[in-house]
Scaffold this active site. Structure first.
Site, mmCIF file in Angstrom:
data_model
loop_
_atom_site.group_PDB
_atom_site.id
_atom_site.type_symbol
_atom_site.label_atom_id
_atom_site.label_comp_id
_atom_site.label_asym_id
_atom_site.label_seq_id
_atom_site.Cartn_x
_atom_site.Cartn_y
_atom_site.Cartn_z
ATOM 1 N N ASP A 140 0.828 -1.207 0.000
ATOM 2 C CA ASP A 140 0.000 0.000 0.000
ATOM 3 C C ASP A 140 0.861 1.254 0.000
ATOM 4 O O ASP A 140 2.091 1.195 0.092
ATOM 5 C CB ASP A 140 -0.915 -0.006 1.230
ATOM 6 C CG ASP A 140 -1.912 -1.154 1.196
ATOM 7 O OD1 ASP A 140 -2.559 -1.341 0.154
ATOM 8 O OD2 ASP A 140 -2.026 -1.867 2.218
ATOM 9 N N TYR A 269 7.020 -10.254 6.331
ATOM 10 C CA TYR A 269 6.918 -8.819 6.613
ATOM 11 C C TYR A 269 7.651 -8.493 7.912
ATOM 12 O O TYR A 269 7.756 -9.336 8.817
ATOM 13 C CB TYR A 269 5.453 -8.401 6.760
ATOM 14 C CG TYR A 269 4.702 -8.255 5.454
ATOM 15 C CD1 TYR A 269 4.647 -7.037 4.795
ATOM 16 C CD2 TYR A 269 4.032 -9.339 4.898
ATOM 17 C CE1 TYR A 269 3.955 -6.900 3.609
ATOM 18 C CE2 TYR A 269 3.330 -9.213 3.705
ATOM 19 C CZ TYR A 269 3.296 -7.986 3.070
ATOM 20 O OH TYR A 269 2.612 -7.855 1.890
#
Length: 621
Positions: A140, A269
């Site tokens: 994002d 992540y």
């Protein structure tokens, strides 16, 4: 100057006067713009031979039919703060470019792809048709990546098979990078039956090259070394990409049926944060009104790392994460189960930075023993040598929209003592918590897509099976290309030098800001009682319940805390709609939009058909 008194004039006379003045002004302006009747002679000029600018290059006509192509995978890294996410959406203007837009421009400029009606200087709209393009993750806005992977078919140095006399040139539109008729390409074995598949390029059977590999016309293509003789893709692209987007490696032979999205079985992540999360305030005024589960009034800014680690472990395993994501109604998802292989809080670097003031007395992590003025630096929460940097590290098969940021947000609430670790299994219990409480997700900037793993089917260890060719010390020496002083990892203009320049600028900013913090703290009175408006110390404060001192500071991963007033526990917050309601609302709206006319959509209104029925209010659907 005229002495006319226009106040006495009639309207008709005034209009006549204005028209007269406009005509005079236009005439005067025209006379100034006309060339002089008798121009002055210009000095004699010596006619020089025309010369093109030194760096000007004529744009050559590019014939894509003369080049072979190959499917490769690229591993790239980027710092996401300057970009509006990774994915480009057509007809969606964003204030900042996306990573895909920059990749598109670079690939076009390097002539590695050749879509129709584009050129190196006019890349046009992003359109991956004809490139067999795939991407692993869609980060994002503001999110970075150090191991993003894309698959794409690009131009190759491999010679095309020599065409026999009378076969003529290739026919049809060749503005794509699908395999050329009769071309030779090497691919690794498939990773597994679950991999994504791209539709094959449909060749014209009447034009296909009908030869065997023993044909001498294949000699040049077969003698080509698919790594050493190939275009140095990372070096070529890094020369035209922005400095905060770097190609780290390329895979010369992705498995058969490779898709960067569907072949990836593990994504990793990391979400970075500091300890303390924001500057602690000396004295009793810096203590939170909230009393945690241990009975302590915690000093705002410090995080309980052990409690966060305990909470992170609850994420491991297969769970329904609908309460840890943002529901995307455009996908109409009904299953929110994802598997997390690993989740933990890891210390990044034990060395402390320049912000040394947070290690001084009176800004200790908590006031667990309120009879004393200070808890030792290795006190009940085990803090020492602040400030430190930690990361919430999570590995999973896949992640929902904003899932990692929601997971990090709950961990930060646990670290601040506002929630306890069992809040996580409570939210994972969909039978008891079918709807998500309205809590804010963590900030975007500290999140990094760390790596993407492509294991072979059935490999429980999930080791990456792709054979990556990384940029070597002397250029693309791993691929056999001749190194130059501007190639490579450590050379001038190389990968390390590019990234070092970015790091050093930010490091100097960090040192300057940290030193300024220490200077400001050291100036003026050092009496911490001055920060306590009542002149009290911690021992005289009541710790039963909340004291009502002020608004609760809540850390959400950003550069500072947010003021949230009186803290409301997560499970007591307002609830979002169920997934079924969100999906149905979107589907209904789309159905309404598809049934309206262009005039209605342009005007922002919609005609309603009101039917009288037997219902109590007389209005049907």
């Amino acid at each position: 100057m005229s002495n006319n008194n226009y106040s006495d004039w009639s309207q008709a006379r005034l209009i006549e006067r204005v028209t007269e003045l406009e005509a005079g002004l236009n005439s005067y302006t025209t006379s100034l713009l006309e060339p002089q009747k008798y121009p002055q002679p210009s000095p004699p000029q010596t006619e020089l031979p025309s010369r093109r600018p030194k760096n000007a290059r004529a744009e050559r006509v590019f014939d894509p039919s003369k080049y072979s192509t190959r499917l490769i995978a690229l591993k790239l890294a980027y710092l996401g703060q300057r970009y509006h996410g990774f994915e480009h959406a057509r007809n969606n203007m964003t204030p900042y470019p996306t990573i895909e837009e920059e990749l598109w421009k670079a690939l076009n400029k390097a002539r590695l792809i050749f879509p129709r009606d584009t050129s190196p200087t006019r890349p046009g709209e992003v359109n991956w048709d004809g490139c067999e393009y795939s991407k692993c993750g869609r980060t994002d806005k503001g999110v970075s990546a150090f191991g993003q992977v894309i698959g794409i078919r690009v131009r190759s140095n491999r010679p095309l098979v020599r065409r026999k006399a009378g076969e003529g040139e290739m026919k049809g539109d060749m503005h794509h990078t699908y395999p050329r008729p009769g071309s030779v390409e090497i691919a690794a074995g498939p990773l597994g039956a679950a991999d994504g598949n791209h539709p094959p390029y449909e060749e014209d059977e009447g034009d296909a090259v009908r030869s065997s590999l023993d044909d001498p016309d294949f000699d040049d293509a077969l003698s080509f070394d698919y790594i050493k003789d190939e275009i140095p893709y990372p070096h070529v692209l890094n020369r035209v990409l922005p400095p905060d987007i770097r190609i780290l490696a390329w895979c010369p032979s992705p498995p058969s049926g490779f898709s960067a999205r569907f072949s990836c079985k593990e994504r990793r992540y990391r979400y970075f944060f500091t300890q303390p999360a924001f500057p602690p305030v000396p004295g009793s005024v810096g203590l939170s009104d909230f009393v945690d589960a241990k009975g302590w009034r915690r000093r705002e800014g410090w995080l309980d790392i052990q409690a966060m680690r305990e909470g992170a472990k609850y994420f491991e395993g297969a769970h329904d994460f609908r309460n840890f994501c943002k529901v995307d109604p455009t996908k109409q998802l009904t299953s929110f189960e994802r598997k997390v292989f690993y989740a933990d809080i890891e210390e990044v670097d034990p060395r402390s930075g320049p912000v040394g003031f947070v290690g001084r007395p009176k800004v200790e992590p908590s006031a667990g023993d309120l009879s004393s003025q200070i808890v030792s630096e290795s006190g009940p929460l085990g803090y020492e040598d602040p400030p430190k940097v930690y990361a919430f590290t999570v590995h999973g098969s896949g992640f929902l929209w904003h899932q990692v940021r929601h997971m990090a947000a709950i961990l930060f609430l646990i670290g601040q003592g506002l929630e306890s670790p069992p809040i996580i299994p409570a939210l994972l219990d969909i039978a008891k918590q079918p709807t998500r409480p309205h809590y804010e997700m963590a900030d975007d900037a500290p999140l990094v897509l760390w790596d993407c793993i492509f294991p072979r089917s059935g490999d429980d260890a999930r080791e990456d099976a792709l054979q990556w060719v990384y940029v070597d010390r002397t250029g693309d020496a791993e691929s056999g290309n001749t190194p130059t002083t501007r190639d490579g990892k450590f050379g001038t203009g190389g990968l390390i030098e590019n990234i070092w320049e970015i790091w050093r600028k930010k490091k100097i900013d960090e040192v300057l800001a940290g030193s300024l913090l220490d200077i400001v703290v050291s100036q003026g009175s050092q009496d911490t009682r001055a920060s306590d408006p009542a002149g009290q110390d911690e021992a005289s404060k009541s710790v039963e319940g909340q004291t009502g001192r002020g608004s609760q500071k809540v850390f959400q991963g950003g550069n500072g805390p947010s003021l949230k007033g009186t803290w409301i526990p997560v499970l007591q917050k307002r609830r979002m709609d169920t997934v079924e309601v969100i999906n149905a609302r979107y589907a209904t709206r789309k159905a309404m939009e598809s049934g309206t006319s262009k005039e209605e959509r342009a005007g922002g209104w919609r005609k309603l058909d009101i039917k009288r029925g037997d219902s109590t209010n007389g209005i049907g659907e």
